[in-house]
Write an enzyme that holds these catalytic residues in place. Sequence first.
Site, PDB file in Angstrom:
ATOM      1  N   ARG A 107       7.632   1.151   6.336  1.00 18.23           N
ATOM      2  CA  ARG A 107       7.061   2.484   6.597  1.00 18.23           C
ATOM      3  C   ARG A 107       7.944   3.332   7.490  1.00 18.23           C
ATOM      4  NH1 ARG A 107       4.827  -1.521   9.226  1.00 18.23           N
ATOM      5  NH2 ARG A 107       4.151  -1.405  11.406  1.00 18.23           N
TER       6      ARG A 107
ATOM      7  N   HIS B 239     -17.026  18.677  -1.785  1.00 11.84           N
ATOM      8  CA  HIS B 239     -17.864  18.293  -2.923  1.00 11.84           C
ATOM      9  C   HIS B 239     -18.394  16.867  -2.792  1.00 11.84           C
ATOM     10  CE1 HIS B 239     -16.731  21.980  -5.094  1.00 11.84           C
ATOM     11  NE2 HIS B 239     -15.612  21.833  -4.397  1.00 11.84           N
TER      12      HIS B 239
ATOM     13  N   GLU C 168      -1.627   0.744  10.030  1.00 16.61           N
ATOM     14  CA  GLU C 168      -0.579  -0.265  10.232  1.00 16.61           C
ATOM     15  C   GLU C 168      -0.009  -0.264  11.653  1.00 16.61           C
ATOM     16  OE1 GLU C 168       2.258  -0.913   7.009  1.00 16.61           O
ATOM     17  OE2 GLU C 168       1.071   0.396   5.749  1.00 16.61           O
TER      18      GLU C 168
ATOM     19  N   LYS D 277       0.407 -11.229   1.298  1.00 15.27           N
ATOM     20  CA  LYS D 277       1.513 -11.394   0.344  1.00 15.27           C
ATOM     21  C   LYS D 277       1.852 -12.873   0.171  1.00 15.27           C
ATOM     22  CE  LYS D 277       3.874  -6.925   0.752  1.00 15.27           C
ATOM     23  NZ  LYS D 277       5.086  -6.190   1.135  1.00 15.27           N
TER      24      LYS D 277
ATOM     25  N   SER E  12      11.648  -3.438   0.480  1.00 13.80           N
ATOM     26  CA  SER E  12      12.125  -4.832   0.471  1.00 13.80           C
ATOM     27  C   SER E  12      12.770  -5.195  -0.858  1.00 13.80           C
ATOM     28  CB  SER E  12      10.962  -5.795   0.730  1.00 13.80           C
ATOM     29  OG  SER E  12      10.025  -5.709  -0.346  1.00 13.80           O
TER      30      SER E  12
ATOM     31  N   SER F 223      10.893   0.332  -3.686  1.00 13.12           N
ATOM     32  CA  SER F 223      10.379  -0.757  -2.845  1.00 13.12           C
ATOM     33  C   SER F 223      11.401  -1.027  -1.761  1.00 13.12           C
ATOM     34  CB  SER F 223      10.141  -2.022  -3.668  1.00 13.12           C
ATOM     35  OG  SER F 223       9.934  -3.126  -2.801  1.00 13.12           O
TER      36      SER F 223
ATOM     37  N   GLY G  66       4.094   1.639   2.283  1.00 13.09           N
ATOM     38  CA  GLY G  66       5.120   2.453   2.932  1.00 13.09           C
ATOM     39  C   GLY G  66       6.197   2.933   1.987  1.00 13.09           C
ATOM     40  N   SER G  67       6.325   2.290   0.829  1.00 12.76           N
ATOM     41  CA  SER G  67       7.298   2.743  -0.173  1.00 12.76           C
ATOM     42  C   SER G  67       6.667   3.658  -1.205  1.00 12.76           C
ATOM     43  CB  SER G  67       7.919   1.538  -0.893  1.00 12.76           C
ATOM     44  OG  SER G  67       8.684   0.776   0.004  1.00 12.76           O
TER      45      SER G  67
HETATM   46  O1  PA5 Z   1       4.278  -0.829   5.564  1.00 15.65           O
HETATM   47  C1  PA5 Z   1       4.372  -1.889   4.971  1.00 15.65           C
HETATM   48  O2  PA5 Z   1       4.985  -2.865   5.432  1.00 15.65           O
HETATM   49  C2  PA5 Z   1       3.736  -2.031   3.617  1.00 15.65           C
HETATM   50  O3  PA5 Z   1       2.857  -0.979   3.343  1.00 15.65           O
HETATM   51  C3  PA5 Z   1       4.831  -2.138   2.549  1.00 15.65           C
HETATM   52  O4  PA5 Z   1       5.526  -0.917   2.436  1.00 15.65           O
HETATM   53  C4  PA5 Z   1       4.217  -2.549   1.220  1.00 15.65           C
HETATM   54  O5  PA5 Z   1       3.615  -3.811   1.346  1.00 15.65           O
HETATM   55  C5  PA5 Z   1       5.230  -2.593   0.094  1.00 15.65           C
HETATM   56  O6  PA5 Z   1       6.366  -3.310   0.454  1.00 15.65           O
HETATM   57  P1  PA5 Z   1       7.796  -2.654   0.158  1.00 15.65           P
HETATM   58  O7  PA5 Z   1       7.790  -1.356   0.911  1.00 15.65           O
HETATM   59  O8  PA5 Z   1       8.804  -3.607   0.681  1.00 15.65           O
HETATM   60  O9  PA5 Z   1       7.850  -2.480  -1.325  1.00 15.65           O
END
Ligand code: PA5
Length: 349
Positions: free
Chosen positions: A148, A250, A234, A343, A98, A96, A54-55
Site C-alpha cells: 500500500r 439513496h 491496515e 494468505k 508482490s 500486483s 493496495g495494488s
Molecule cells: O496492503 C496490503 O498489503 C494488501 O492489501 C495487498 O496489497 C494485497 O493483499 C495484494 O497483494 P499485492 O499488492 O502484493 O498484490
Amino acid sequence: MLDDPRAIAHLDSRGMLALVGRFGPMVADGWAAARDAPAPAGRISAIVICGMGGSGIGGDLLRAALAPASPIPVLVNKSDRLPAFVGSSTLVVACSYSGNTEETLAAYDAAGRAGAAVAAITSGGALATRARERGDAVVTVPTGLPPRSALPLLLMPMLRIAAKMRLIELADADVERTAATLGRLADEWGPARPLRENHAKGLAQTLHGARPVIYAASPLTEPVALRWKTQLNENSKVLAWCGAFPELGHNDVVGWDGAGDAASYHVVILRDEGDGAADARRVAVTRDGILGRARGCEEVWSAGTGPLARMLSLVLLGDFVSCYLAGLRGVDPTPVEAIDRLKARLAGA
Ligand code: PA5
C-alpha cells in the site's frame, strides 16, 4: 504523543510514516519507471485493471482520473476471473506489488487465454516471471515495500500508459508539478510539524475513539474515500466505512436515520474544487438533515493544481491520518498480520 518523535519512532518501527512522506518522489519515480512501456499496438476498446488491496486501489484512482475524458471504459477487476467481454481489443493490466497474489495471477492467466493485450506492473514474483516468459509488457518497480505504500509506483505507470494511448493529457511537467505539490504537503502534514499546526495530526485526534466514515462528495474523490477506509483498516487497525455522494443519499441516509449508535461515528467528507453546485448542495442538505446525528462531521479539501494533484493530495492526507491514528491507538502501522495469516492459510489449503 504525536509530537514526540521517540514515541512515534518506537511504534512505527518499520518506517511507514517515512514512506508516506516519500509519496511525492515516488510519483516521479513511478512515472519514470514506465518511460519505455509500450502502448498496446492494436485498437483497444476497453481497459481492465486487475489488482487486489493496495495494488487494486491504483486501478480505482486511474478509473476516476480517466473518466472525464477517456473515450473508452476503464473497469477495475478485484477478483480471480474476468468479465466475458475481455478479448483481443481489451487491454488488461495486472497490477500486483508482490507479484504473487493469487487472484491477480489467475486473472492475468485468464487474460492471456482470452487473447487480450496484457501488461504487468509489479516488483517481481510469479507475475514478473510469467510476463517475461510470455513476452508481455512489464513495468518493474522497486521491491521491499509494504504494497500500500507503493501506490504511486503502481499508479503512475498506468497513467503513463494511458497518456501514451491519449486517454488523458498528462506530460512530464504535470507530473513534476504534482510531485512537488505532494512534497510540500508532506512537509505540512509530516511528523516534524506539531499538532497545533498539523491538519493530519488534528484529524487523527478527532477520529480517535470514533468509528470513521469517509464520504466522497463527487466522482473524482470516490476512490480516495476507499483509500482512506483501507488505510484506516491496515495502518490504524480499525474498522472504517466509506461511500460517495450522490449514491449514499439513496441508502446510507436511512441507516443514519435509524441507527441507535449514530453518535459513535465520525464523518469526514472529501471535497474538491471541481465539485459542482449540485454536489455542494447534496453535501449541505445531507449534513443538516441527517449527519447531525453523528459524533461529528467535517469537510476536508483537496489541494494543488489539476485533478491528479488534487486527488492525490487527499490520498496523502488520509495516509498520514491513518498512521497518526495508529500512533494514538498504540499500534504499529506496517504489519498486516491478518492478511498474511489469511494468505498463508489459503495457500496451504
Ligand atoms: O496492503 C496490503 O498489503 C494488501 O492489501 C495487498 O496489497 C494485497 O493483499 C495484494 O497483494 P499485492 O499488492 O502484493 O498484490
